[in-house]
Scaffold this motif. Structure first.
Motif, short mmCIF file in Angstrom:
data_model
loop_
_atom_site.label_atom_id
_atom_site.label_comp_id
_atom_site.label_asym_id
_atom_site.label_seq_id
_atom_site.Cartn_x
_atom_site.Cartn_y
_atom_site.Cartn_z
N GLN A 1 65.51 71.54 0.43
CA GLN A 1 66.07 70.29 0.95
C GLN A 1 64.98 69.47 1.62
O GLN A 1 64.25 69.94 2.47
CB GLN A 1 67.18 70.61 1.95
CG GLN A 1 67.81 69.37 2.58
CD GLN A 1 68.83 69.72 3.64
OE1 GLN A 1 69.23 70.88 3.77
NE2 GLN A 1 69.27 68.74 4.40
N ALA A 2 64.90 68.21 1.21
CA ALA A 2 63.85 67.33 1.73
C ALA A 2 64.13 66.92 3.16
O ALA A 2 65.29 66.71 3.55
CB ALA A 2 63.71 66.10 0.84
N VAL A 3 63.06 66.82 3.95
CA VAL A 3 63.14 66.30 5.31
C VAL A 3 62.50 64.93 5.30
O VAL A 3 61.31 64.78 5.01
CB VAL A 3 62.41 67.23 6.29
CG1 VAL A 3 62.42 66.63 7.69
CG2 VAL A 3 63.05 68.61 6.30
N GLU A 4 63.28 63.92 5.61
CA GLU A 4 62.76 62.55 5.58
C GLU A 4 61.78 62.32 6.72
O GLU A 4 61.93 62.86 7.81
CB GLU A 4 63.91 61.55 5.67
CG GLU A 4 64.82 61.53 4.47
CD GLU A 4 65.85 60.42 4.56
OE1 GLU A 4 65.57 59.41 5.24
OE2 GLU A 4 66.92 60.57 3.95
N GLY A 5 60.79 61.50 6.43
CA GLY A 5 59.80 61.15 7.44
C GLY A 5 59.07 59.90 7.03
O GLY A 5 59.25 59.39 5.92
N THR A 6 58.24 59.38 7.92
CA THR A 6 57.50 58.15 7.64
C THR A 6 56.05 58.29 8.05
O THR A 6 55.72 58.96 9.03
CB THR A 6 58.11 56.96 8.40
OG1 THR A 6 58.17 57.26 9.80
CG2 THR A 6 59.52 56.65 7.89
N ILE A 7 55.19 57.62 7.26
CA ILE A 7 53.77 57.52 7.58
C ILE A 7 53.56 56.24 8.37
O ILE A 7 54.10 55.18 8.01
CB ILE A 7 52.91 57.52 6.30
CG1 ILE A 7 53.07 58.85 5.55
CG2 ILE A 7 51.44 57.28 6.63
CD1 ILE A 7 52.36 58.89 4.21
N SER A 8 52.79 56.31 9.43
CA SER A 8 52.55 55.13 10.26
C SER A 8 51.82 54.05 9.47
O SER A 8 51.21 54.32 8.43
CB SER A 8 51.73 55.51 11.49
OG SER A 8 50.47 56.04 11.11
N ALA A 9 51.88 52.84 9.97
CA ALA A 9 51.29 51.70 9.27
C ALA A 9 49.80 51.87 9.03
O ALA A 9 49.27 51.43 8.00
CB ALA A 9 51.55 50.41 10.07
N ASP A 10 49.11 52.54 9.95
CA ASP A 10 47.66 52.73 9.78
C ASP A 10 47.32 53.99 8.99
O ASP A 10 46.16 54.32 8.79
CB ASP A 10 46.96 52.74 11.13
CG ASP A 10 47.38 53.92 12.02
OD1 ASP A 10 48.24 54.71 11.59
OD2 ASP A 10 46.86 54.01 13.15
N GLY A 11 48.36 54.72 8.57
CA GLY A 11 48.14 55.89 7.73
C GLY A 11 47.63 57.12 8.45
O GLY A 11 47.26 58.10 7.82
N SER A 12 47.67 57.10 9.78
CA SER A 12 47.07 58.21 10.53
C SER A 12 48.06 59.30 10.90
O SER A 12 47.66 60.43 11.21
CB SER A 12 46.41 57.68 11.80
OG SER A 12 47.39 57.14 12.68
N VAL A 13 49.36 58.99 10.90
CA VAL A 13 50.36 59.94 11.41
C VAL A 13 51.59 59.95 10.51
O VAL A 13 52.01 58.90 10.01
CB VAL A 13 50.79 59.56 12.85
CG1 VAL A 13 51.90 60.49 13.34
CG2 VAL A 13 49.60 59.60 13.81
N TRP A 14 52.16 61.12 10.34
CA TRP A 14 53.47 61.27 9.70
C TRP A 14 54.38 62.03 10.65
O TRP A 14 53.98 63.03 11.24
CB TRP A 14 53.36 62.03 8.38
CG TRP A 14 54.70 62.25 7.69
CD1 TRP A 14 55.29 61.45 6.78
CD2 TRP A 14 55.60 63.36 7.89
NE1 TRP A 14 56.50 61.96 6.39
CE2 TRP A 14 56.72 63.14 7.05
CE3 TRP A 14 55.56 64.50 8.68
CZ2 TRP A 14 57.80 64.04 7.00
CZ3 TRP A 14 56.63 65.39 8.64
CH2 TRP A 14 57.73 65.16 7.79
N LYS A 15 55.61 61.54 10.79
CA LYS A 15 56.58 62.21 11.65
C LYS A 15 57.91 62.32 10.93
O LYS A 15 58.30 61.41 10.18
CB LYS A 15 56.78 61.44 12.97
CG LYS A 15 55.58 61.45 13.88
CD LYS A 15 55.88 60.69 15.17
CE LYS A 15 54.69 60.71 16.12
NZ LYS A 15 54.98 59.96 17.37
N PRO A 16 58.66 63.41 11.18
CA PRO A 16 60.02 63.50 10.63
C PRO A 16 60.90 62.41 11.22
O PRO A 16 60.70 61.98 12.36
CB PRO A 16 60.50 64.89 11.07
CG PRO A 16 59.26 65.64 11.44
CD PRO A 16 58.30 64.61 11.94
#
Length: 408
Positions: free
Chosen positions: A92-107
């Motif tokens: 099962q996939a856990v949704e998350g996003t990469i920050s605008a500057d590409g430095s961080v991903w968080k659930p």
């Protein structure tokens, strides 16, 4: 003795071995000075290139106590290009996003406790070279973690008597560690101090009621804080609420009246019926902790046997955990109303009302004009003063006694 034929065969064998060695060296190592087939002699370095991007997954591979709040991915000297997180086993996939500057991903949402997850991440450096990292880990389980259920909720507006109250689902033995990672501040500048009621409840309040119109902020930084041996917190958030107008209502059991004071001025005085001589009402400062347009009240739940079971008590507001309410009463004797005359309840404070919680009644007026966190004071009752931990009623402790219960 060596014959000429044997010697010749040895020379041929040695030459063959040298040739194989030369071929092997060329195939594996190459030639640092090798040129392309360009007749002008231009060449390329054929050594492998390594990305300078460094990916760090906060939950270490193989760990079994990962945070449910701060797990994520970071990269330095590069930008994340793809992060996939799944529940191990189910996929099962856990949704998350990469920050605008590409430095961080968080659930996108808080992870579940005691769950195994997988993360795979890729990034590229400034030259377009790719780096990758993976981790399989398990979040802290419920047996080894604790959560504090708190009130009031974020974004609410409450009365001036509303304390901040935490109830922990585990016994806390290191009270100092836990309390020091919860801070409560008010825009009014009032000093706010915590007080422990036993090992699982921690309340915060100022010396006097909150200032009307102030904003109160609580910062909960318990993630990873050891509250007991091998038991760690999992919460990390900031919560704020607003204190509304000041309303303090005083019930006088001698006169069977309640005077409602708002922002220092008498708003209204209404007749009530407090507890009977057999079932008196607690004295003291009590805070409205819940509101119900209608609720069921059964005497068995408060240890009074089968004396009553009313399925639709109107305009009920809780004052104690043990079952004291201020509520509407439609079942009174219409030919001899007790309100303003005598106490007839089983310990509650009753106001005149009608069945169905409709109509222009005293109880409906008080209900509509009350907030959770408003104060109701009972005086001149023959009963004792309510215990400070029976509901949100810590105001019945002196300030010195309150601060003595702080662990920091």
């Amino acid at each position: 003795m060596t014959t000429p034929d044997i010697a010749a065969r040895r020379v041929l064998g040695a030459c063959a071995a040298l040739m194989v060695g030369a071929l092997t060296l060329t195939a594996c190592g190459g030639n640092a000075d090798a040129k392309t087939n360009d007749s002008k002699g231009g060449g390329q370095d054929s050594a492998a290139k390594t990305s300078t991007a460094k990916i760090v997954i906060s939950a270490k591979d193989g760990s079994t106590g990962a945070s449910i709040n701060t797990t994520g991915v970071q990269v330095s000297d590069g930008k994340l290009t793809d992060v996939k997180m799944t529940v191990s086993g189910s996929g099962q996939a856990v949704e998350g996003t990469i920050s605008a500057d590409g430095s961080v991903w968080k659930p996108k949402e808080q992870l579940e406790r005691g769950t195994k997850y997988e993360i795979s991440a890729t990034a590229k450096d400034s030259k377009g070279l790719t780096a990758a990292a993976n981790s399989i880990f398990t979040t802290v389980n419920s047996a080894n973690s604790y959560i504090g259920t708190y009130t009031p909720d974020n974004g609410t507006t409450v009365g001036v008597g509303m304390p901040v109250s935490f109830n922990f689902d585990k016994v806390i033995t290191d009270k100092k560690a836990v309390q020091s990672h919860i801070t409560v501040t008010s825009s009014s500048g009032q000093q706010v101090v915590g007080h422990w009621f036993g090992a699982q409840r921690l309340d915060f309040r100022p010396q006097d009621y909150w200032k009307a119109g102030s904003k109160v902020t609580m910062k909960i930084d318990l993630d990873g804080v050891e509250g007991a041996n091998g038991v760690y917190g999992v919460q990390k958030k900031t919560v704020s609420f607003t204190v509304g107008r000041s309303q303090v209502s005083t019930v006088d059991a001698n006169t069977q009246t309640m005077t409602v004071v708002r922002d220092g001025k008498v708003l209204k005085s209404v007749p009530v019926s407090t507890g009977s001589p057999e079932h008196t009402t607690y004295n003291g400062q009590m805070v409205i902790s819940e509101k119900f347009t209608q609720t069921r009240m059964n005497s068995q739940t408060v240890g009074l046997g089968g004396e009553y079971d009313i399925p639709d008590v109107p305009h009920a507001m809780r004052l104690t955990t043990s079952g004291t309410f201020i509520h509407g009463n439609y079942w009174y004797n219409k030919s001899n109303p007790p309100f303003g005359r005598e106490g007839t309840s089983h310990g509650c404070v009753g106001l005149a009302d009608v069945q169905g919680a409709q109509g222009d009644t005293t109880a409906k007026w008080f209900y509509d004009n009350s907030l959770i966190g408003d104060v109701v004071i009972v005086k001149n009752s023959p009963d004792k003063t309510v215990q400070p931990d029976n509901g949100l009623n810590g105001w019945n402790l002196s300030w010195s006694d309150w601060t003595a219960g702080s662990a920091v």
